[in-house]
Structures are given as C-alpha cells and as structure tokens.
Design a protein around this motif. Structure first.
Motif, PDB file in Angstrom:
ATOM      1  N   ASN A 154      49.001  44.426  59.436  1.00  0.00           N
ATOM      2  CA  ASN A 154      49.198  45.844  59.118  1.00  0.00           C
ATOM      3  C   ASN A 154      49.094  46.094  57.621  1.00  0.00           C
ATOM      4  OD1 ASN A 154      49.573  46.334  61.806  1.00  0.00           O
ATOM      5  ND2 ASN A 154      51.793  46.607  61.683  1.00  0.00           N
ATOM      6  N   TRP A 155      49.642  45.146  56.831  1.00  0.00           N
ATOM      7  CA  TRP A 155      49.595  45.304  55.375  1.00  0.00           C
ATOM      8  C   TRP A 155      48.157  45.235  54.870  1.00  0.00           C
ATOM      9  CZ3 TRP A 155      48.015  42.035  51.367  1.00  0.00           C
ATOM     10  CH2 TRP A 155      48.378  42.462  50.092  1.00  0.00           C
ATOM     11  N   GLN A 156      47.376  44.298  55.426  1.00  0.00           N
ATOM     12  CA  GLN A 156      45.970  44.188  55.023  1.00  0.00           C
ATOM     13  C   GLN A 156      45.195  45.445  55.375  1.00  0.00           C
ATOM     14  OE1 GLN A 156      44.546  40.581  56.894  1.00  0.00           O
ATOM     15  NE2 GLN A 156      45.097  39.318  55.130  1.00  0.00           N
ATOM     16  N   GLU A 157      45.425  45.975  56.565  1.00  0.00           N
ATOM     17  CA  GLU A 157      44.749  47.207  56.982  1.00  0.00           C
ATOM     18  C   GLU A 157      45.168  48.374  56.102  1.00  0.00           C
ATOM     19  OE1 GLU A 157      45.724  47.605  61.073  1.00  0.00           O
ATOM     20  OE2 GLU A 157      44.273  46.100  61.754  1.00  0.00           O
ATOM     21  N   SER A 158      46.459  48.406  55.753  1.00  0.00           N
ATOM     22  CA  SER A 158      46.947  49.460  54.868  1.00  0.00           C
ATOM     23  C   SER A 158      46.304  49.377  53.496  1.00  0.00           C
ATOM     24  CB  SER A 158      48.472  49.363  54.742  1.00  0.00           C
ATOM     25  OG  SER A 158      48.968  50.314  53.828  1.00  0.00           O
ATOM     26  N   ILE A 164      39.963  52.394  50.280  1.00  0.00           N
ATOM     27  CA  ILE A 164      38.955  53.380  50.672  1.00  0.00           C
ATOM     28  C   ILE A 164      39.331  54.761  50.159  1.00  0.00           C
ATOM     29  CG2 ILE A 164      37.919  54.576  52.639  1.00  0.00           C
ATOM     30  CD1 ILE A 164      38.118  51.941  54.189  1.00  0.00           C
ATOM     31  N   LEU A 165      40.614  55.121  50.308  1.00  0.00           N
ATOM     32  CA  LEU A 165      41.082  56.430  49.831  1.00  0.00           C
ATOM     33  C   LEU A 165      40.946  56.544  48.315  1.00  0.00           C
ATOM     34  CD1 LEU A 165      44.293  56.938  52.017  1.00  0.00           C
ATOM     35  CD2 LEU A 165      42.118  58.154  52.221  1.00  0.00           C
ATOM     36  N   GLU A 166      41.295  55.463  47.602  1.00  0.00           N
ATOM     37  CA  GLU A 166      41.178  55.494  46.146  1.00  0.00           C
ATOM     38  C   GLU A 166      39.727  55.614  45.711  1.00  0.00           C
ATOM     39  OE1 GLU A 166      43.143  52.054  44.659  1.00  0.00           O
ATOM     40  OE2 GLU A 166      45.165  52.831  45.030  1.00  0.00           O
ATOM     41  N   LYS A 167      38.841  54.900  46.418  1.00  0.00           N
ATOM     42  CA  LYS A 167      37.418  54.972  46.094  1.00  0.00           C
ATOM     43  C   LYS A 167      36.888  56.374  46.327  1.00  0.00           C
ATOM     44  CE  LYS A 167      32.936  52.901  47.172  1.00  0.00           C
ATOM     45  NZ  LYS A 167      32.210  51.908  48.009  1.00  0.00           N
ATOM     46  N   GLU A 168      37.263  56.979  47.476  1.00  0.00           N
ATOM     47  CA  GLU A 168      36.829  58.337  47.766  1.00  0.00           C
ATOM     48  C   GLU A 168      37.396  59.325  46.749  1.00  0.00           C
ATOM     49  OE1 GLU A 168      38.072  59.027  51.748  1.00  0.00           O
ATOM     50  OE2 GLU A 168      36.395  57.923  52.644  1.00  0.00           O
TER      51      GLU A 168
END
Length: 378
Positions: A154-158, A164-168
């Motif tokens: 879960n931590w890795q997926e988070s 991804i959010l930071e890149k976007e």
C-alpha cells in the motif's frame, strides 16, 4: 455486517492465485523445517496422514485469518482510523485462529489413533499448552508477515500515486507559467513594432520579419520541456536585436556568445528571456540619457554562465514601487521555473544600485536523453 464480511471473503477466495497458496505452503514448511532442524525430517513426516492434517490446519486457518484481516479489517477499520475496533477484532481473529489450529491437533491425534500429547510431545499435556506454545505464536507471526507485506505494498502504491500527482502538478504549473510569459512577450514586441511604424517604416517591416521568425520558434519548436541550447541562444540574439531596433542613438548593446558549443546540450525554453526583457524594461525613457545593455554567455563543460547588466535610472529606494508598477511577472515566473526544473542545479544572483541592474545565473545543463544514454552505456 455479516453479509458484507461473507461476500468479501467469498470474493477474496475466488481471487486466490496459485502463488498465494504456494507462498503460505512454503512459509509454513520453512518454519516447520527450522523448528525441527531438518528438511528431510519434515518431508518424512508427510508420509503420515496426521502430519498432513496438522500442516494443512496451519496453512488454511492462518491464510484465512490473514486475508480476513487484509481485505476486511484493514479497509473497513484501519484505513478509516477506527483503531480500537481494528485492534480488538484483530486480536479476536488471532485468538479464534489459534483455537482452530489447537483443535486441529486433536483431529490429527484421532487420525493417528494416539494421544495428541504423546504424538506431538506436548508438556504439560493440556489444550492451553498447545495454544500458548504452538498455535498462538505462529498465528501472530503469520498475521504480522501478512500485514507487513500488505502495508508495504500500500505504501509503494501510495508513493507511486503521489509521484504521479506531483508530476502532473509540476507539468500543470509549468504550462501555466509558460502561458503567462507568452502574452507578456507578445505585448512587449507588438508594442515595439507599433512604435517603429511612425519612426521608420523600413525598420518596422524588418521587425515584423524578425517577429514572425520568433513566433515560429515559439509556437512550433518549443513544445517540449527542453530545447537545443544552440537554438535558444540564436533566439535570444534575434530577440535582443529586435528590441534594439526601437532604441535611440544613445543606446549601446554588447553581446558575447560562445564561439563553439556542444550541440547535445539542452535547456528549458524561455528560461533566460525574462531577464533580458527585464533589462530592456528598466532602460531610461529619457532620450538624452546614455543607455546600455551588456550580455555575456559562456559554457564551461555542462555549466552555463549568464551575466547580464543594464543601465537603470530608478532610485534603489523606489525599486519595490517600480516592481509593483511593472508587475515583476517575468522574474517571478523564471525563478519559479528554475526551482521546478533545476532544483539544486543553479545559482542566481541579482544586484542593483542607482545606475545599473545585474543578473548572474549559473546553470547546470543536461544533454539530450538519447545522447546521455549512449554516454552512460559507452
């Protein structure tokens, strides 16, 4: 509640894959081998049906308990921060699992036709001994392992989602900053050409030709995150020449560009132009005053050194007011873009006095991605 748990467990069981079953089978086999000190000894005991029953009891009950925790307790209580309920139900699950495993010892003894305590060498001979010394510690270990794997996953997926959010976010912010710059450039250049129409028609025509070339570069060649440094410097030279056309005879422009340049070096487009715009912006409007701009750009290895100074006629004490009048949009944008695109890879020094404004930027450049890959693998 019971319907939800039942449906969840059925759904989970139907999703079991072969490697899940193999994992728990290997896990318990490994611990049994460590406990007895002999892999071959464990394999030999599998010749007896009661040993297989005992082994399957650990595998089935603990796997059931772990997945009940992972797919019911964690999402329903832990992720919703109902910690007391989660801990209580987790403890109850471990206890019930341990009771089931302890009971399975007696079934194994019944199959073997012997006393459970003698068969498994249990002292003192009691259910509590089996529970405390065998079933409960093993269940706690299995639950801890299962939860650790799940929480780590879960931590890795988070982390991936966060990246991804930071890149976007960065891409959106860069596009916004770039969109702010483009109208600024268009406004200044069109205004310059408008002034030239009345002063010198021939110069105005020449300016329009140069302006079309700059727009072509901006619209069709700068839609990527990086651009060839050679092209960017050529753009800067054309831009300064265009801006110089509307200046009077009291203006002096001195530029020094690299004589030789690594064609593989790339730079973020329009990262330097705001400084140059700012230099022209702060030139005196008084035609009688001497105005000048000096630009020196050099490249040492992968480091670009940008030195820009220009004359200025404002009082240092009125600088903040002056910035408010002009908005200071270009410099704020370029500072933000540098922070995003070149973190810890640039130094920017800006100084000002009563007569001059100076900017020094040192920027660690990159090479084209395909060239960089070739250099690494070479």
């Amino acid at each position: 509640m019971s319907d939800f748990i039942g449906k969840t467990l059925i759904k989970t069981i139907t999703k079991y894959k072969g490697h899940h079953i193999a994992f728990w089978a290997i896990y318990h086999f490994a611990w049994w081998s460590i406990y007895t000190g002999s892999i071959w000894g464990v394999l030999e005991t599998f010749e007896q049906p009661y040993s297989i029953v005992k082994y399957l009891g650990y595998v089935i009950f603990q796997a059931f308990a772990v997945y009940f925790c992972l797919y019911v307790l964690i999402p329903r209580y832990l992720e919703k921060r109902q910690y007391l309920i989660f801990v209580g139900l987790l403890t109850l699950t471990i206890i019930v699992t341990s009771i089931c495993i302890s009971t399975n010892y007696y079934i194994s003894g019944w199959i073997a036709g012997k006393s459970t305590y003698e068969l498994f060498n249990i002292h003192p001979a009691s259910f509590v001994t089996i529970f405390k010394q065998n079933a409960f510690p093993s269940s706690v270990a299995a639950m801890t392992l299962g939860m650790s794997i799940k929480l780590a996953k879960n931590w890795q997926e988070s982390q991936k989602r966060q990246q991804i959010l930071e890149k976007e976010k960065l891409e959106t912010e860069l596009k916004f900053l770039k969109s702010q710059f483009n109208p600024h450039f268009l406004f200044n250049t069109i205004n310059s050409i408008f002034v030239l129409i009345d002063k010198n028609t021939e110069m105005a025509s020449e300016s329009l030709v140069k302006f079309s070339g700059l727009l072509r570069y901006q619209l069709y060649e700068c839609n990527t995150t990086t651009i060839s440094l050679e092209k960017e410097l050529s753009y800067i030279a054309s831009f300064m020449e265009l801006e110089s056309l509307r200046q009077n005879e009291n203006f002096n422009l001195e530029t020094v560009f690299p004589q030789t340049l690594d064609k593989d070096l790339v730079i973020a487009p329009f990262i330097l132009i705001p400084f140059i715009e700012n230099a022209f912006k702060h030139l005196s409007e008084d035609k009688k005053l001497k105005k000048w701009i000096r630009l020196t750009i050099s490249v040492l290895g992968n480091e670009l050194i940008f030195n820009l100074t220009n004359s200025a006629n404002y009082d240092v004490r009125d600088y903040q007011l002056n910035e408010k009048m002009y908005g200071g949009l270009g410099l704020k944008n370029v500072q933000r873009r540098l922070d995003i695109l070149y973190p810890d890879n640039f130094t920017l020094l800006i100084s000002k006095d009563e007569d001059a404004y100076a900017v020094q930027l040192k920027l660690n450049l990159q090479v084209k991605p395909d060239v960089q890959l070739k250099r690494i693998t070479a």
